[in-house]
Design an enzyme around this catalytic site. Sequence first.
Site, PDB file in Angstrom:
ATOM      1  CB  CYS A 206      42.062  31.976  42.193  1.00  0.00           C
ATOM      2  SG  CYS A 206      41.969  30.200  42.405  1.00  0.00           S
TER       3      CYS A 206
ATOM      4  CG  HIS B  73      39.037  32.209  46.927  1.00  0.00           C
ATOM      5  ND1 HIS B  73      38.993  33.247  45.994  1.00  0.00           N
ATOM      6  CD2 HIS B  73      39.936  31.303  46.427  1.00  0.00           C
ATOM      7  CE1 HIS B  73      39.818  32.963  44.996  1.00  0.00           C
ATOM      8  NE2 HIS B  73      40.388  31.788  45.230  1.00  0.00           N
TER       9      HIS B  73
ATOM     10  CB  CYS C 189      47.924  31.011  44.790  1.00  0.00           C
ATOM     11  SG  CYS C 189      46.561  30.497  45.847  1.00  0.00           S
TER      12      CYS C 189
END
EC number: 2.3.1.16
Length: 386
Positions: free
Chosen positions: A91, A342, A372
Site C-alpha cells: 500500500c 485505494h 498502513c
Amino acid sequence: MKEVVVVDCIRTPMGRSKGGIFRNVRAETLSAHLMSKLIERNPNLDPNEIEDIIWGCVQQTKEQGFNIARNAQLLTDIPRSVAAVTVNRLCGSSMQALHDATSGIMSGRGDVYMIGGVEHMGHVPMDFNIDFHPGIAKTAARASGSMGMTAELLGRQNGISREMQDAFGARSHQKAHAAAVEGRWNEIVATEGHDADGILKLIDADETIRPDSTTESMSGLRPVFDPVNGTVTAGTSSALSDGASAMLIMSADKAKALGLTPRAKIRAMAVAGCDAAIMGFGPVPATQKALKRAGMTMADIELAEFNEAFAAQALSCIKQLGWLDTYEDKVNLNGGAIALGHPLGCSGSRISTTLINLMEANDKSIGLATMCIGLGQGIATVFERV
C-alpha cells in the site's frame, strides 16, 4: 544534505474497478499520461535532467508487470536516456517512491526525479495469483493475510464502535462530494476514459464518490469479514478503484535555477513495522519516527492525510496519536480512500498530493501523510510549505 522540494503533483480521476471509466484503459496508459502531463506543466524543465522515474505498483503482473515504470515511460516522449524503476511496498509503494527519490537527491544522486504510482484493480485484482507460504501460519496470525480481519482486530483493541465507523465512512463520501461540487479537486488532470455508453471522453471527476452516503445508510450494511461479531462493512472499507498519481521533485537549488516555484519541502520520512495481524497500526510508529526526525510532535501538525484503508483502522491510528477528539478539522478534509478508493500503488503519492493542495488552500504550513501497509508496516512523510 540538499533540501528536497515538491514542484508539482497531480493524479487521475479515480474509476470504479468494476466496469468503471477505466475499464478499457491500461495501467501503463494512466501512468504515461501523468508522466507526460508533468513535463507539459513544467516547460522550464529539460526532461533530460530527470535522473530517474520511480513508480509504485503492487500487483506487478499482466499489464502491470515487467517494470511498468519503464513500460509507461516508453509510451511518452521522455528521453530514453532517463531511467525508470518500479518499487513495491504494498500500500505504501508510491510513498516509498517519494522516499527513494528524496534520498537520492539528498545523497547527490541526481537533482530531479519523477515519482508516482498506479494500480488498475479492475484489470489486476488485489488477490490475483497470491500464494502465501503455508508455513507462515506458524509465525504469524491467520488474520495477517486478510486485511479486513486486521481492521476488525485493531478496531476492537482501540474501542472503535460500529457507529464511529459508519459516521467516519459517511464523512469521507460527504467531504469528497463537497470538494467535487466546490471545485476543490484541482489536483485531478483530465484523463481519457469511457462513459457508461462506451463513449471515449476526457474524464475530470472521480467516479467512486457516493454523495447519498449517510451514517444511517451505512448502518444498514452487514459486516463482511466477520459476519457474526464484526463491525467492518463494505461501506467503511476503502473502495476498489483504478487510478494513478505523480509528483515532480527536485533539489531546492535546482528548482531555483529553473525558475520553478516549490510547493512544499520534505521535512522528514519514516517507515516502521508492526504485528501483521494488526497491520493497520503501522502509521503510528512510522509517524512517531518521522516526527522525531523532524523535531516535532503531533501538536505541530496542522493538517494530515491518513489513508482510509478502513474506518476502524484510520480511527484507531488517529486515537493512538492523540487526535480522536480533535481530528474533524485536521484530517482528510476532502475525504479519503473510503470515498475515492485505494488503488494500491497509487495511494501514497495520491494522499501526499491531496495534502499539499489542502495545505495551500487552507494556508497551513506543516502537514503529515501516513498510511498502513499490508503484512504489518507503516510509512509517513512530513511536509512543510515553502
